[in-house]
Design an enzyme around this catalytic site. Structure first.
Site, mmCIF file in Angstrom:
data_model
loop_
_atom_site.group_PDB
_atom_site.id
_atom_site.type_symbol
_atom_site.label_atom_id
_atom_site.label_comp_id
_atom_site.label_asym_id
_atom_site.label_seq_id
_atom_site.Cartn_x
_atom_site.Cartn_y
_atom_site.Cartn_z
ATOM 1 N N LYS A 1 -11.985 43.986 12.400
ATOM 2 C CA LYS A 1 -10.883 44.872 12.800
ATOM 3 C C LYS A 1 -10.729 46.030 11.827
ATOM 4 O O LYS A 1 -10.589 47.189 12.226
ATOM 5 C CB LYS A 1 -9.582 44.074 12.853
ATOM 6 C CG LYS A 1 -8.331 44.929 13.084
ATOM 7 C CD LYS A 1 -7.054 44.119 13.024
ATOM 8 C CE LYS A 1 -6.560 43.906 11.613
ATOM 9 N NZ LYS A 1 -5.953 45.131 11.030
ATOM 10 N N ASN A 2 -10.738 45.721 10.525
ATOM 11 C CA ASN A 2 -10.481 46.747 9.522
ATOM 12 C C ASN A 2 -11.647 47.696 9.323
ATOM 13 O O ASN A 2 -11.524 48.682 8.588
ATOM 14 C CB ASN A 2 -10.108 46.092 8.182
ATOM 15 C CG ASN A 2 -8.751 45.427 8.238
ATOM 16 O OD1 ASN A 2 -7.909 45.780 9.057
ATOM 17 N ND2 ASN A 2 -8.535 44.449 7.371
ATOM 18 N N ARG B 1 -1.646 50.915 11.191
ATOM 19 C CA ARG B 1 -1.712 51.860 10.078
ATOM 20 C C ARG B 1 -2.710 52.984 10.332
ATOM 21 O O ARG B 1 -2.961 53.796 9.442
ATOM 22 C CB ARG B 1 -2.104 51.108 8.806
ATOM 23 C CG ARG B 1 -1.111 50.051 8.386
ATOM 24 C CD ARG B 1 0.122 50.623 7.754
ATOM 25 N NE ARG B 1 -0.160 51.242 6.476
ATOM 26 C CZ ARG B 1 0.733 51.859 5.729
ATOM 27 N NH1 ARG B 1 1.980 51.967 6.158
ATOM 28 N NH2 ARG B 1 0.405 52.390 4.574
ATOM 29 N N CYS C 1 1.908 45.701 9.983
ATOM 30 C CA CYS C 1 2.663 44.462 9.791
ATOM 31 C C CYS C 1 3.782 44.662 8.779
ATOM 32 O O CYS C 1 3.602 45.356 7.784
ATOM 33 C CB CYS C 1 1.727 43.353 9.294
ATOM 34 S SG CYS C 1 0.569 42.780 10.550
ATOM 35 N N ASP D 1 -5.347 39.160 2.622
ATOM 36 C CA ASP D 1 -5.269 38.635 3.990
ATOM 37 C C ASP D 1 -5.768 37.192 4.107
ATOM 38 O O ASP D 1 -5.610 36.569 5.163
ATOM 39 C CB ASP D 1 -6.050 39.534 4.949
ATOM 40 C CG ASP D 1 -5.330 40.837 5.233
ATOM 41 O OD1 ASP D 1 -4.094 40.866 5.114
ATOM 42 O OD2 ASP D 1 -5.996 41.834 5.564
ATOM 43 N N VAL E 1 -1.083 42.457 -4.305
ATOM 44 C CA VAL E 1 -1.428 43.609 -3.461
ATOM 45 C C VAL E 1 -0.218 44.114 -2.688
ATOM 46 O O VAL E 1 0.070 45.313 -2.664
ATOM 47 C CB VAL E 1 -2.581 43.252 -2.501
ATOM 48 C CG1 VAL E 1 -2.921 44.439 -1.597
ATOM 49 C CG2 VAL E 1 -3.809 42.822 -3.301
#
Length: 465
Positions: A22-23, A94, A119, A313, A335
């Protein structure tokens, strides 16, 4: 809205495939806006965040052909229809803020980007993005609008390469600066840059596109500006977050799951911590098999960090794993400042977790003098009981799924679209691994998951031309 019922106590067994990251995929779509050439992507994940990013890119002129079954997507943006991103995208993810870096070199018009979403796991400010882009010559102003607000940006005098030192190796700020640096005149040097695998993936794609770009071991990225671009074919890396998630679910449920596509290179830190608590894994040429290898042992100190550290994550599902590990463990989140809110629900299920505002067990972090609960002590092993759960965000969502899988009795989980943002066909994969799951529709009819559920849809189809 539909809810998912999970009856726990069944070990997960079988095989799943990690979808494209996804990222990575969402950022590659934005990066393709730099040129007017065709880009073809393979291993494209069929997830909510890609849906939203495609819709956003189409809004400004991208043409898209997406074969979801094959995981292939062709995109081309011959010309921009607009440089205004509608406010309906402000709370989506984002990605909108990255449009500034991508579009500054593509248009002389003002770029209008709504307030960033994603999120609700912390403040996640975009100051580092703005400061870096302004150093390259962008003019950026924040203005309040009807509902939220928007950034207005332009580079009427063009972008010019310079030396930029990021105050923190932020992934988003690094990506935005890279995108802007591609079309800037001269050389852009980014120091203290993020070097996550998804950043490297972006760099590989941009090199294919025409960029002259290097990355050094000291977190320095150098970019020679260009406006000469080429057509690209690119295969998206497997999602290391999804791969780790299924691995933790397998071990916590005392099962055995082979995750096809899981890449050893991008999961070294995670696998070390998994081995420390007694989790079993076997690295193979085409993936990693995760298995329960006896009682899990806690007494672990875990600290999240930027790559190559332990990924933030991975933290939430790993905490669930620690609730099933004997002994006292400490987790320090460095983070994001507000990522332990999900533990309240785990405590209601029976977990023994105590959040703290102090930096516990290791180095002081940038949240040390602030009143955020960014550390936690977990005492295990504790049995969990099923309950009604509302998912607040993507990664907490999978942690709740894990907790429900190992809990006594049945859990009812709502807020499924959060998980659908980042996990492809997660309900079908759960069913294929033998989990006792059923989807309850609004009219209260129950859909039992068939044995082979790998083709079940996750969400309504987006109309993509």
């Amino acid at each position: 809205m539909d809810v998912l019922k999970i009856t726990g106590g069944i070990p997960l067994k079988g095989q799943v495939k990690a979808a494209g990251a996804k990222n990575a995929m969402t950022k590659l779509l934005v990066a393709s806006l730099l040129s007017d050439k065709k880009c073809t992507f393979y291993n494209v994940p069929n997830i909510g965040d890609v849906e939203v990013t495609v819709s956003l890119c189409q809004e400004i002129g991208m043409e898209v052909r997406w074969d979801r079954a094959a995981g292939i997507m062709e995109v081309i943006t011959k010309e921009l229809k607009t440089s205004y991103i509608p406010q309906r995208f402000s709370g989506s993810n984002r990605i909108p803020i990255l449009m500034i870096g991508a579009l500054l070199g593509r248009t002389d018009q003002d770029i209008i980007v709504p307030t960033a979403g994603g999120c609700p796991i912390g403040q996640r400010p975009v100051d580092f993005h703005i400061q870096a882009l302004e150093q390259l010559g962008a003019v950026i102003e924040y203005r309040g609008m009807k509902r939220e607000g928007a950034y207005f940006a332009h580079a009427h005098n063009g972008l010019k390469g310079t030396l930029i030192t990021l105050p923190y190796p932020s992934v988003g700020a690094t990506e935005n600066t890279i995108l802007a640096g591609i079309t800037a005149r001269g050389v852009t040097v980014i120091k203290n840059a993020a070097i996550e695998p998804e950043i490297v993936e972006l760099i590989l794609f941009l090199q294919k596109l025409g960029a002259i770009i290097t990355i050094d071991v000291d977190r320095t990225i150098r970019i020679q500006g260009t406006r000469r671009f080429y057509e690209v074919e690119h295969t998206v890396i497997p999602d290391r977050i999804e791969a780790a998630s299924w691995g933790m679910a397998a071990i916590s449920s005392k099962g055995k799951v082979f995750v096809e596509g899981a890449q050893h290179l991008n999961m070294i830190t995670f696998l070390n911590k998994l081995r420390e608590v007694g989790g079993g894994f076997d690295v193979r040429s085409n993936g990693i098999e995760f298995f329960y290898d006896g009682p899990l042992q806690g007494g672990l100190h875990l600290e999240t960090d930027v790559h190559p550290g332990f990924m933030t994550d991975w933290q939430q599902p790993f905490v669930v794993l620690l609730t099933q590990s004997s002994g006292t463990s400490v987790v320090h989140e460095t983070v994001y400042e507000n990522r332990f809110g999900y533990t309240d629900t785990l405590k209601e299920m029976g977990a023994d977790i105590t959040p703290f505002r102090q930096c516990l067990g290791g180095k002081s972090c940038r949240f040390a003098s602030q009143s955020f609960s960014h550390s936690a002590i977990i005492k295990g092993a504790t049995p969990l009981v099923g309950k009604e759960i509302r998912i607040p965000d993507l990664r907490a969502g999978f942690a709740y799924i894990m907790a429900a899988l190992i809990a006594n009795d049945t859990s009812t989980i709502s807020g499924l679209p959060f998980i659908q943002r980042g996990y492809e066909n997660f309900i079908g994969k759960l069913a294929d691994l033998g989990a006792n799951v059923s989807l309850v529709e609004e009219e209260k009819n129950v859909k039992e998951m068939p044995e082979n559920s790998s083709k079940l849809p996750l969400f309504a189809e987006l109309q993509v031309n």
